[in-house]
Design a protein around this motif. Structure first.
Motif, PDB file in Angstrom:
ATOM      1  N   ILE A  54       0.763  -1.981  -0.042  1.00  0.00           N
ATOM      2  CA  ILE A  54       0.490  -0.155  -0.263  1.00  0.00           C
ATOM      3  C   ILE A  54       0.959   1.161   0.019  1.00  0.00           C
ATOM      4  CG2 ILE A  54      -1.488   1.281   1.180  1.00  0.00           C
ATOM      5  CD1 ILE A  54      -2.544  -1.200   2.675  1.00  0.00           C
ATOM      6  N   PRO A  55       1.082   1.809  -1.157  1.00  0.00           N
ATOM      7  CA  PRO A  55       1.562   3.369  -1.585  1.00  0.00           C
ATOM      8  C   PRO A  55       0.914   4.398  -0.339  1.00  0.00           C
ATOM      9  CG  PRO A  55       1.591   1.870  -3.104  1.00  0.00           C
ATOM     10  CD  PRO A  55       0.450   1.403  -2.270  1.00  0.00           C
ATOM     11  N   ALA A  56       2.034   4.887   0.740  1.00  0.00           N
ATOM     12  CA  ALA A  56       0.825   5.723   1.971  1.00  0.00           C
ATOM     13  C   ALA A  56       1.775   7.543   1.852  1.00  0.00           C
ATOM     14  CB  ALA A  56       0.220   5.572   2.251  1.00  0.00           C
ATOM     15  N   ALA A  57       3.171   7.212   0.823  1.00  0.00           N
ATOM     16  CA  ALA A  57       3.995   8.584   0.722  1.00  0.00           C
ATOM     17  C   ALA A  57       3.686   9.526   0.083  1.00  0.00           C
ATOM     18  CB  ALA A  57       5.510   7.300   0.601  1.00  0.00           C
ATOM     19  N   GLY A  58       3.112   9.559  -0.771  1.00  0.00           N
ATOM     20  CA  GLY A  58       2.455  10.579  -0.844  1.00  0.00           C
ATOM     21  C   GLY A  58       2.237  12.436  -0.757  1.00  0.00           C
ATOM     22  N   LEU A  59       2.360  13.564  -1.396  1.00  0.00           N
ATOM     23  CA  LEU A  59       1.924  14.794  -0.935  1.00  0.00           C
ATOM     24  C   LEU A  59       1.218  14.990  -0.810  1.00  0.00           C
ATOM     25  CD1 LEU A  59       5.541  16.495  -1.663  1.00  0.00           C
ATOM     26  CD2 LEU A  59       5.189  15.260   0.134  1.00  0.00           C
ATOM     27  N   GLY A  60       0.136  14.446  -1.016  1.00  0.00           N
ATOM     28  CA  GLY A  60      -1.650  14.575  -0.743  1.00  0.00           C
ATOM     29  C   GLY A  60      -1.330  16.187  -1.317  1.00  0.00           C
ATOM     30  N   THR A  61      -0.743  16.874  -2.191  1.00  0.00           N
ATOM     31  CA  THR A  61      -0.945  18.403  -2.478  1.00  0.00           C
ATOM     32  C   THR A  61      -2.030  18.452  -2.554  1.00  0.00           C
ATOM     33  OG1 THR A  61      -0.226  18.454  -4.618  1.00  0.00           O
ATOM     34  CG2 THR A  61       1.794  18.632  -3.127  1.00  0.00           C
ATOM     35  N   ARG A  62      -3.269  18.086  -3.557  1.00  0.00           N
ATOM     36  CA  ARG A  62      -4.159  18.445  -4.037  1.00  0.00           C
ATOM     37  C   ARG A  62      -5.121  18.244  -3.163  1.00  0.00           C
ATOM     38  NH1 ARG A  62      -5.536  13.951  -7.159  1.00  0.00           N
ATOM     39  NH2 ARG A  62      -3.876  12.953  -6.417  1.00  0.00           N
ATOM     40  N   VAL A  63      -5.149  18.303  -2.108  1.00  0.00           N
ATOM     41  CA  VAL A  63      -5.951  18.143  -0.065  1.00  0.00           C
ATOM     42  C   VAL A  63      -5.712  19.281   0.513  1.00  0.00           C
ATOM     43  CG1 VAL A  63      -7.551  16.202  -0.404  1.00  0.00           C
ATOM     44  CG2 VAL A  63      -5.698  15.842  -0.033  1.00  0.00           C
ATOM     45  N   PRO A  85      -1.482  12.868   7.361  1.00  0.00           N
ATOM     46  CA  PRO A  85      -1.506  11.836   5.940  1.00  0.00           C
ATOM     47  C   PRO A  85      -2.549  11.717   5.376  1.00  0.00           C
ATOM     48  CG  PRO A  85      -0.306  10.454   7.229  1.00  0.00           C
ATOM     49  CD  PRO A  85      -1.001  12.146   7.999  1.00  0.00           C
ATOM     50  N   LYS A  86      -2.577  12.404   4.051  1.00  0.00           N
ATOM     51  CA  LYS A  86      -4.202  12.145   3.171  1.00  0.00           C
ATOM     52  C   LYS A  86      -5.005  10.510   3.548  1.00  0.00           C
ATOM     53  CE  LYS A  86      -3.031  11.389  -1.039  1.00  0.00           C
ATOM     54  NZ  LYS A  86      -2.872  11.542  -3.578  1.00  0.00           N
ATOM     55  N   GLU A  87      -4.068   9.784   3.855  1.00  0.00           N
ATOM     56  CA  GLU A  87      -4.454   8.679   3.661  1.00  0.00           C
ATOM     57  C   GLU A  87      -5.514   8.104   5.488  1.00  0.00           C
ATOM     58  OE1 GLU A  87      -1.973   8.892   2.877  1.00  0.00           O
ATOM     59  OE2 GLU A  87      -0.933   9.018   0.838  1.00  0.00           O
ATOM     60  N   MET A  88      -5.126   9.172   6.313  1.00  0.00           N
ATOM     61  CA  MET A  88      -5.628   9.124   7.740  1.00  0.00           C
ATOM     62  C   MET A  88      -6.269  10.175   7.713  1.00  0.00           C
ATOM     63  SD  MET A  88      -4.064   6.941   9.711  1.00  0.00           S
ATOM     64  CE  MET A  88      -4.367   7.264  11.092  1.00  0.00           C
ATOM     65  N   ARG A 133      10.338   3.305   4.521  1.00  0.00           N
ATOM     66  CA  ARG A 133      10.530   4.618   4.497  1.00  0.00           C
ATOM     67  C   ARG A 133      10.891   4.967   3.012  1.00  0.00           C
ATOM     68  NH1 ARG A 133       9.363   8.156   8.958  1.00  0.00           N
ATOM     69  NH2 ARG A 133      11.346   8.783   7.999  1.00  0.00           N
ATOM     70  N   GLN A 134      10.633   5.709   1.917  1.00  0.00           N
ATOM     71  CA  GLN A 134      10.484   6.280   0.636  1.00  0.00           C
ATOM     72  C   GLN A 134      10.520   7.439   1.027  1.00  0.00           C
ATOM     73  OE1 GLN A 134       7.242   7.417  -1.879  1.00  0.00           O
ATOM     74  NE2 GLN A 134       8.406   7.077  -3.945  1.00  0.00           N
ATOM     75  N   LYS A 135      12.464   7.084   1.083  1.00  0.00           N
ATOM     76  CA  LYS A 135      13.138   8.466   1.409  1.00  0.00           C
ATOM     77  C   LYS A 135      12.839   9.826   0.534  1.00  0.00           C
ATOM     78  CE  LYS A 135      16.995   5.871   3.448  1.00  0.00           C
ATOM     79  NZ  LYS A 135      17.146   4.467   2.719  1.00  0.00           N
ATOM     80  N   LYS A 177       9.274  10.143  -5.399  1.00  0.00           N
ATOM     81  CA  LYS A 177       9.514  10.281  -6.202  1.00  0.00           C
ATOM     82  C   LYS A 177       8.780   9.886  -7.342  1.00  0.00           C
ATOM     83  CE  LYS A 177      14.599   9.078  -5.134  1.00  0.00           C
ATOM     84  NZ  LYS A 177      15.666   8.160  -5.944  1.00  0.00           N
ATOM     85  N   GLY A 178       7.988   9.136  -6.833  1.00  0.00           N
ATOM     86  CA  GLY A 178       6.139   8.063  -8.230  1.00  0.00           C
ATOM     87  C   GLY A 178       6.027   7.219  -7.484  1.00  0.00           C
ATOM     88  N   LEU A 179       5.147   7.158  -7.686  1.00  0.00           N
ATOM     89  CA  LEU A 179       4.421   5.740  -7.527  1.00  0.00           C
ATOM     90  C   LEU A 179       4.596   4.959  -7.788  1.00  0.00           C
ATOM     91  CD1 LEU A 179       1.636   4.642  -6.281  1.00  0.00           C
ATOM     92  CD2 LEU A 179       0.399   4.767  -8.511  1.00  0.00           C
TER      93      LEU A 179
HETATM   94  P1  UTP Z   1      -0.903  10.560  -5.605  1.00  0.00           P
HETATM   95  O1  UTP Z   1       0.472  10.830  -7.573  1.00  0.00           O
HETATM   96  O2  UTP Z   1      -2.248  10.210  -5.806  1.00  0.00           O
HETATM   97  O3  UTP Z   1      -0.213  10.954  -4.521  1.00  0.00           O
HETATM   98  O4  UTP Z   1      -0.364   8.751  -5.613  1.00  0.00           O
HETATM   99  P2  UTP Z   1       0.376  12.368  -4.560  1.00  0.00           P
HETATM  100  O5  UTP Z   1       1.731  12.611  -4.793  1.00  0.00           O
HETATM  101  O6  UTP Z   1       0.745  12.354  -2.670  1.00  0.00           O
HETATM  102  O7  UTP Z   1      -0.986  13.056  -4.789  1.00  0.00           O
HETATM  103  P3  UTP Z   1      -0.840  15.245  -5.470  1.00  0.00           P
HETATM  104  O8  UTP Z   1      -0.458  15.027  -6.781  1.00  0.00           O
HETATM  105  O9  UTP Z   1       0.600  15.407  -4.628  1.00  0.00           O
HETATM  106  O10 UTP Z   1      -2.165  15.028  -4.625  1.00  0.00           O
HETATM  107  C1  UTP Z   1      -1.414   7.700  -5.010  1.00  0.00           C
HETATM  108  C2  UTP Z   1      -0.534   7.536  -4.127  1.00  0.00           C
HETATM  109  O11 UTP Z   1       0.790   6.714  -4.109  1.00  0.00           O
HETATM  110  C3  UTP Z   1       1.324   6.914  -2.977  1.00  0.00           C
HETATM  111  C4  UTP Z   1       0.275   8.518  -2.190  1.00  0.00           C
HETATM  112  O12 UTP Z   1       0.240   8.471  -0.951  1.00  0.00           O
HETATM  113  C5  UTP Z   1      -0.775   7.593  -2.510  1.00  0.00           C
HETATM  114  O13 UTP Z   1      -1.411   6.888  -1.616  1.00  0.00           O
HETATM  115  N1  UTP Z   1       2.492   7.681  -3.540  1.00  0.00           N
HETATM  116  C6  UTP Z   1       3.255   9.081  -4.379  1.00  0.00           C
HETATM  117  C7  UTP Z   1       4.128   7.264  -2.415  1.00  0.00           C
HETATM  118  O14 UTP Z   1       3.106   6.303  -1.568  1.00  0.00           O
HETATM  119  N2  UTP Z   1       5.083   8.329  -3.299  1.00  0.00           N
HETATM  120  C8  UTP Z   1       4.905   8.331  -4.228  1.00  0.00           C
HETATM  121  O15 UTP Z   1       6.189   8.987  -4.404  1.00  0.00           O
HETATM  122  C9  UTP Z   1       4.157   9.007  -4.967  1.00  0.00           C
END
Ligand code: UTP
Length: 288
Positions: free
Chosen positions: A8-17, A25-28, A102-104, A107-109
């Motif tokens: 379950i990738p949950a390391a993104g920045l969630g900038t859209r929310v 974290p947006k996952e929370m 941890r994804q340090k 760098k993307g999904l």
């Molecule tokens: P998104 O592209 O929607 O996540 O990735 P993001 O980068 O958080 O979104 P915005 O555009 O900034 O709002 C889909 C899933 O992949 C994870 C995110 O946490 C999300 O659950 N992800 C994304 C990672 O784990 N690592 C990344 O480098 C990017």
């Protein structure tokens, strides 16, 4: 081969929310009374998954706390006679065998999934995107696992989306196999022009992949948005050996955007055992 593991990738920045996701974290983000990630872990468990790896990053340790024991809280609940709530809280920590990596750098999904290479080893595995909650009787992860076990090929959860959304997600080249199953032989991430669009079918939130995907992830260049895209690796996989698209049963909520979060809260709230009726009455009375 049986599919036992999920990432379950949950390391993104969630900038859209933002700003909700500045420190959380947006996952929370909660859908009524459970964080999004709990719905996802529950789906994996109901699908027969035995081991889960959640990809996290800096500032996301509350994800780990959520699936850990909370002795002080448990004591307090017991002492005040809230045994049932206490059992529910304990059950969350016993739900699954969870590992955290941890994804340090974000760098993307695709890069996030690659971080789970040693956890997965040499077996097929499911990927459940941490911000896509899918609700339904038959868990979507399980629908994909059954398809993987039938065809022995990578599978992706797919849906036909609007032309605007297909540009934001990806577009698949598909041929119907039977019922809700399609053969996928090519795809493009975030098509920029109409000419690039194969179909309105897009991958939404779930896939089951063979371990060969890691070799591909190690060689793909950065793609859309300068990130290592999982779709680019799946494109290569679909060109090499084909993949199966499963037009899944279930309602998907995109917790990565504000409208998606609201839809999830309203729909799950309306169906909620405890507050559903009161919420419906409240909405009917609302002077709009
Ligand atoms: P998104 O592209 O929607 O996540 O990735 P993001 O980068 O958080 O979104 P915005 O555009 O900034 O709002 C889909 C899933 O992949 C994870 C995110 O946490 C999300 O659950 N992800 C994304 C990672 O784990 N690592 C990344 O480098 C990017």
């Amino acid at each position: 081969m049986k599919v036992r593991k999920a990432v379950i990738p949950a390391a993104g920045l969630g900038t859209r929310v933002l700003p909700a996701t500045k420190a959380m974290p947006k996952e929370m983000l909660p859908i009524v009374d459970k964080p999004a990630i709990q719905y996802i872990v529950e789906e994996a468990v109901r699908s027969g998954i035995e081991e889960i790896c959640i990809i996290t990053s800096r500032g996301k340790s509350i994800l780990e706390d959520h699936f850990d024991r909370a002795p002080e809280l448990e004591e307090r609940l017991k002492a005040s006679g809230k045994e049932q709530m206490c059992d529910e809280i304990v059950a969350i920590s016993e739900m699954a065998n969870i590992t955290y990596i941890r994804q340090k750098e974000t760098k993307g999904l695709g890069h996030a999934v690659l971080c789970a290479k040693s956890f997965v080893g040499n077996e097929p595995f499911a990927v459940l995107y941490g911000d896509d909650v899918i609700i339904g009787e038959d868990p979507v992860c399980g629908q994909l696992i059954r398809t993987y076990e039938e065809f022995g090929k990578g599978c992706a959860g797919i849906k036909a989306v609007s032309p605007e959304d297909v540009r934001k997600y990806c577009s698949l080249k598909v041929d119907l196999i039977r019922d809700n199953l399609y053969s996928v032989t090519d795809m493009v991430e975030k098509p920029a022009t109409d000419a690039e669009i194969f179909s309105l079918y897009s991958i939404l939130g779930r896939c089951v992949l063979p371990p060969e995907i890691f070799g591909i992830l190690e060689t793909i260049p950065r793609g859309a948005g300068g990130e290592y895209q999982l779709t680019d690796a799946m494109k290569e996989l679909s060109r090499r050996e084909g993949m199966i698209g499963v037009d899944f049963c279930g309602i998907r909520y995109d917790m990565g955007n504000k409208l998606g979060v609201l839809k999830a809260i309203v729909e799950v709230g309306l169906a909620h055992r405890e507050i559903g009726d009161d919420f419906r009455a409240y909405l009917k009375d609302l002077k709009l």
